[in-house]
Design a protein around this motif. Structure first.
Motif, PDB file in Angstrom:
ATOM      1  N   ILE A 102      -2.786   2.564  -3.945  1.00 43.25           N
ATOM      2  CA  ILE A 102      -3.465   2.633  -2.684  1.00 43.25           C
ATOM      3  C   ILE A 102      -4.081   1.206  -2.429  1.00 43.25           C
ATOM      4  CG2 ILE A 102      -5.951   3.383  -2.192  1.00 43.25           C
ATOM      5  CD1 ILE A 102      -3.521   5.471  -1.994  1.00 43.25           C
ATOM      6  N   ALA A 103      -4.044   0.620  -1.290  1.00 43.22           N
ATOM      7  CA  ALA A 103      -4.703  -0.706  -1.005  1.00 43.22           C
ATOM      8  C   ALA A 103      -4.183  -1.936  -1.583  1.00 43.22           C
ATOM      9  CB  ALA A 103      -6.021  -0.677  -1.098  1.00 43.22           C
ATOM     10  N   CYS A 134       0.792  -1.148  -0.038  1.00 42.89           N
ATOM     11  CA  CYS A 134      -0.162  -0.123  -0.072  1.00 42.89           C
ATOM     12  C   CYS A 134       1.072   1.286  -0.101  1.00 42.89           C
ATOM     13  CB  CYS A 134      -0.914  -0.244   1.345  1.00 42.89           C
ATOM     14  SG  CYS A 134      -2.145   1.203   1.315  1.00 42.89           S
ATOM     15  N   ARG A 162       4.260   0.264  -5.252  1.00 40.29           N
ATOM     16  CA  ARG A 162       3.049   0.673  -4.173  1.00 40.29           C
ATOM     17  C   ARG A 162       1.919   1.416  -4.756  1.00 40.29           C
ATOM     18  NH1 ARG A 162       6.298   3.029   1.070  1.00 40.29           N
ATOM     19  NH2 ARG A 162       4.392   2.926   1.930  1.00 40.29           N
ATOM     20  N   HIS A 206      -2.330  -3.936   5.090  1.00 34.69           N
ATOM     21  CA  HIS A 206      -2.142  -3.706   6.281  1.00 34.69           C
ATOM     22  C   HIS A 206      -3.766  -3.485   7.118  1.00 34.69           C
ATOM     23  CE1 HIS A 206      -2.792   0.742   5.807  1.00 34.69           C
ATOM     24  NE2 HIS A 206      -2.279   0.595   4.735  1.00 34.69           N
ATOM     25  N   ASP A 229       0.474   3.760   1.652  1.00 35.91           N
ATOM     26  CA  ASP A 229       0.371   4.304   3.123  1.00 35.91           C
ATOM     27  C   ASP A 229       1.637   4.670   3.481  1.00 35.91           C
ATOM     28  OD1 ASP A 229       0.210   4.349   5.951  1.00 35.91           O
ATOM     29  OD2 ASP A 229      -2.095   4.310   5.594  1.00 35.91           O
ATOM     30  N   SER A 230       2.169   5.926   4.243  1.00 33.58           N
ATOM     31  CA  SER A 230       3.446   6.228   4.424  1.00 33.58           C
ATOM     32  C   SER A 230       3.929   5.322   5.693  1.00 33.58           C
ATOM     33  CB  SER A 230       3.432   7.614   5.105  1.00 33.58           C
ATOM     34  OG  SER A 230       2.654   8.072   6.167  1.00 33.58           O
ATOM     35  N   ARG A 231       2.834   4.453   6.536  1.00 34.10           N
ATOM     36  CA  ARG A 231       3.215   3.851   7.568  1.00 34.10           C
ATOM     37  C   ARG A 231       3.881   2.445   7.459  1.00 34.10           C
ATOM     38  NH1 ARG A 231      -2.379   4.175  10.378  1.00 34.10           N
ATOM     39  NH2 ARG A 231      -2.930   3.560   8.212  1.00 34.10           N
ATOM     40  N   CYS A 283      -6.287   0.006   6.809  1.00 32.16           N
ATOM     41  CA  CYS A 283      -6.103   0.445   5.575  1.00 32.16           C
ATOM     42  C   CYS A 283      -7.211   1.573   5.129  1.00 32.16           C
ATOM     43  CB  CYS A 283      -6.263  -0.559   4.423  1.00 32.16           C
ATOM     44  SG  CYS A 283      -5.816   0.048   2.723  1.00 32.16           S
ATOM     45  N   GLY A 284      -7.101   2.833   4.978  1.00 38.23           N
ATOM     46  CA  GLY A 284      -7.868   3.672   4.663  1.00 38.23           C
ATOM     47  C   GLY A 284      -8.536   3.497   3.258  1.00 38.23           C
TER      48      GLY A 284
END
Length: 214
Positions: A71-72, A47, A69, A103, A49-51, A106-107
């Protein structure tokens, strides 16, 4: 006086100077070797995502993981960006492992369970909504929204692994007896754990007859 934007940008420049100093003082010669080329054994599809940075999570060094990477962590057969990365990783770099890593929390997955509009990303989230459609009965039986999202995270990883395995790129690698395993994993950001989803494929034998090329 520096603006907030200037200060945040200067932090990037200062961080790079610290990194350059680290590289300069490293005596292992690994950076000199990296400058000549890469030879990773892992393709990580994760993803955006920065985390969830691949190297930190897997404890690997620069040059050991080839990364894509989005989104999702979606893998669809019409995404030429992902397919180009996959083709280069499999056919040029000859990676031995492909990891699809979702993860919890996940937004993108959470947004796909909503009826709200978020912009152009809605078209991308339709791929995850399709995963929900395949597993709607199970997902709808979960009452807690966080658990619902996290279960869809797991199912999304499994579906994206399957999508990867049905690409001509992966199947031709197997057809040519190239050692290649495709794995699905989920990251628990709070603990740092990388959780194996036990959906590893090393051949097309269990994909189903209409998906497995001869």
């Amino acid at each position: 006086m520096c603006s907030e934007l200037e200060l945040s940008f200067n932090k990037i420049i200062d961080g790079n100077k610290e990194w350059m100093e680290f590289v300069k003082n490293d005596t292992s010669q690994r950076f000199q070797q990296l400058a000549k080329g890469q030879n990773p054994e892992i393709l990580w599809i994760g993803c955006a995502d920065s985390r969830v940075p691949a190297n930190e999570i897997t404890g690997t060094k620069p040059g050991e993981v080839f990364v894509h990477r989005n989104i999702a962590n979606v893998c669809v057969h019409s995404d030429m960006n992902m397919l180009s990365v996959l083709d280069y990783a499999v056919n040029v770099l000859k990676v031995k492992h492909i990891i699809v890593a979702g993860h919890y929390g996940c937004g993108g997955v959470a947004a796909s369970l909503s009826r709200n509009q978020f912009g152009i990303i809605d078209n991308w989230l339709c791929h995850i909504k399709d995963v929900y459609r395949l597993h709607a009965k199970e997902i709808d039986n979960i009452q807690d929204q966080e658990e619902k999202t996290n279960r869809l995270v797991e199912l999304n990883v499994e579906e994206q692994v399957f999508n990867l395995c049905t690409t001509s790129i992966v199947q031709n690698a197997w057809k040519n007896d190239q050692p290649l395993a495709v794995h699905g994993m989920v990251i628990n950001i709070g603990s740092g754990e990388l959780i194996n989803q036990n959906c590893t494929f090393t051949s097309n034998e269990s994909l189903g007859k209409v998906f497995a090329y001869k």
